[in-house]
Design an enzyme around this catalytic site. Structure first.
Site, mmCIF file in Angstrom:
data_model
loop_
_atom_site.group_PDB
_atom_site.id
_atom_site.type_symbol
_atom_site.label_atom_id
_atom_site.label_comp_id
_atom_site.label_asym_id
_atom_site.label_seq_id
_atom_site.Cartn_x
_atom_site.Cartn_y
_atom_site.Cartn_z
ATOM 1 N N TYR A 45 0.862 -1.191 0.000
ATOM 2 C CA TYR A 45 0.000 0.000 0.000
ATOM 3 C C TYR A 45 0.893 1.233 0.000
ATOM 4 C CZ TYR A 45 -4.352 2.508 0.643
ATOM 5 O OH TYR A 45 -5.418 3.344 0.458
ATOM 6 N N LYS A 100 -21.380 -20.290 -8.501
ATOM 7 C CA LYS A 100 -20.693 -20.282 -9.789
ATOM 8 C C LYS A 100 -19.263 -19.776 -9.622
ATOM 9 C CE LYS A 100 -20.943 -20.980 -14.246
ATOM 10 N NZ LYS A 100 -21.939 -20.382 -15.141
ATOM 11 N N GLY A 202 -35.525 -21.923 -25.735
ATOM 12 C CA GLY A 202 -34.990 -20.845 -24.918
ATOM 13 C C GLY A 202 -33.502 -20.687 -25.132
ATOM 14 N N ASN A 293 -33.845 -29.972 -15.084
ATOM 15 C CA ASN A 293 -33.607 -30.187 -13.659
ATOM 16 C C ASN A 293 -34.676 -29.484 -12.834
ATOM 17 O OD1 ASN A 293 -31.272 -31.807 -13.134
ATOM 18 N ND2 ASN A 293 -30.013 -30.214 -14.033
ATOM 19 N N ASN A 322 -23.143 -31.614 -17.550
ATOM 20 C CA ASN A 322 -22.996 -30.545 -16.575
ATOM 21 C C ASN A 322 -22.105 -29.449 -17.143
ATOM 22 O OD1 ASN A 322 -22.240 -28.949 -14.287
ATOM 23 N ND2 ASN A 322 -22.673 -30.682 -12.939
#
Length: 394
Positions: A45, A100, A202, A293, A322
């Site tokens: 810093y 995620k 979609g 799912n 997956n």
């Protein structure tokens, strides 16, 4: 670890365990340089940091070396299409985005920041990310509803000089293609001779159709809630109108029954159901990917009475398709190469790499690697980086 062993090693998960694991969130910030004494503090810093900031001010390219931005993925959602929950809003989507980010770190070695935006306006989302661009190196769009997701991704790719990918579209499509290649290898089939039926138009369905066409599928037939998508239908939105021009070469009309009769491959992405008697009308050695799912379009044990290979999106059945097989390596490879965007060739290279990892151990109940296979992300990253260089975007 095989899918069977994964299932055997897991016990039922309780609500108490789930909520305890999420308490306080699933992420934290780790300091990569020690701050143990005055000298290290003055380096990390003030006053030392000022020298680095001045250097970047003179040459912005140095930020890639002296900050984390070039290795940081922004995981962005507006909460409008979260898992199977639908439009639950930004705050409720944050646990998913944290998850995620944890997957990015665990499987790709990449830091990421969840950004949930309290707006569904495409202009506002684009403006927000353009202004935040100095803070990150790539954008993973997540759980944005269709058809807005198509416009949002296209505009962000145009506006940002960094990799952008909507994982619900392309991650699904990449792993699907890898799985189909694995299944076809087991069966001795060629995608060029197959008619693929995709239920659901979609985000994932559209991307799957496009990547299968690019990979040379013999024919793709798309189904939505009104039946087969074809150019003679009225009230098609622009995305479906475009699909109608490149799918359904046989000119089929009708619904599930007409689409599935004689089809070689079924891909379910619609959260609907498919009766057993319709699966029975598919061609011999049929392939069924029931990917909704938590409830597949048809139970895999039922589908297996008529299909040679069955896959789902769930970890408690064989052949889990997956997205975690794709996105950590894709973003790692793109960032390793310094890519400005993710191209179609990079996506196809990722699918090839996933399929290659599974090639030595293929079977009817193992057409893709395990989601926990440590070989996958590095192989995908290397293939994606090579494709980025070949495409001239790195």
């Amino acid at each position: 670890m095989t899918a069977l062993n994964e299932r055997a090693s897991s016990s039922p998960v309780t609500d108490e365990e789930i909520f305890a694991a999420h308490e306080g969130g699933k992420l934290g910030i780790a300091v990569t340089k020690p701050l143990a004494d005055p000298r290290s503090l003055s380096i990390a810093y003030t006053p030392g940091v000022a020298r680095v900031s001045r250097a970047i001010a003179e040459d912005n390219a140095l930020a890639a070396r002296y900050t984390w931005a070039s290795r940081l993925v922004a995981v962005v959602s507006d909460g409008t299409a979260v898992l199977g929950l639908g439009d639950i809003g930004a705050a409720a989507s944050l646990p998913v985005m944290e998850g995620k980010a944890a997957l990015f770190k665990t499987f790709g070695g990449l830091d990421s920041i969840p950004l949930v935006l309290d707006t569904t306006d495409v202009d506002e989302i684009v403006e927000t990310l353009v202004r935040l661009r100095p803070s990150f190196g790539a954008v993973n769009l997540e759980d944005v509803s269709a058809p807005r997701c198509f416009e949002l991704e296209a505009r962000l790719i145009e506006a940002l000089d960094c990799p952008v990918m909507h994982d619900d579209q392309h991650g699904t499509a990449i792993v699907l293609l890898a799985a189909l290649r694995g299944a076809n290898t087991v069966l001795g089939k060629d995608i060029a001779g197959q008619r693929v039926v995709i239920a659901g138009a979609g985000a994932a369905g559209v991307a799957c159709a496009k990547i299968l066409i690019a990979a040379g599928a013999g024919e793709v037939t798309m189904l939505d809630s009104r039946g087969i998508i074809h150019s003679g239908r009225d009230n098609l939105n622009p995305v479906k109108a475009e699909l109608a021009e490149v799918t359904n070469a046989s000119g089929l009309r009708g619904g599930q029954a007409e689409a599935l009769r004689g089809a070689n491959v079924f891909v379910g992405l619609s959260a609907g159901t498919v009766p057993e008697e319709l699966v029975a009308t598919m061609a011999g050695d049929a392939i069924v990917f029931a990917l909704s799912n938590p409830d597949p379009e048809i139970h895999p044990e039922v589908a297996a009475r008529h299909a040679a290979i069955v896959a789902t999106g769930r970890s408690d059945f064989p052949n889990q398709i997956n997205n975690v097989l794709a996105f950590p390596g894709i973003f790692r490879g793109a960032l390793d190469a310094g890519a400005r965007r993710i191209t179609e060739s990079m996506k196809l290279a990722a699918a090839d790499a996933i399929a290659a990892v599974a090639a030595d151990d293929l079977a009817a109940d193992r057409i893709v690697p395990s989601a926990l296979d440590p070989r996958v992300a590095p192989e995908v990253a290397a293939a994606v980086a090579r494709a980025a260089l070949a495409d001239g975007v790195a």
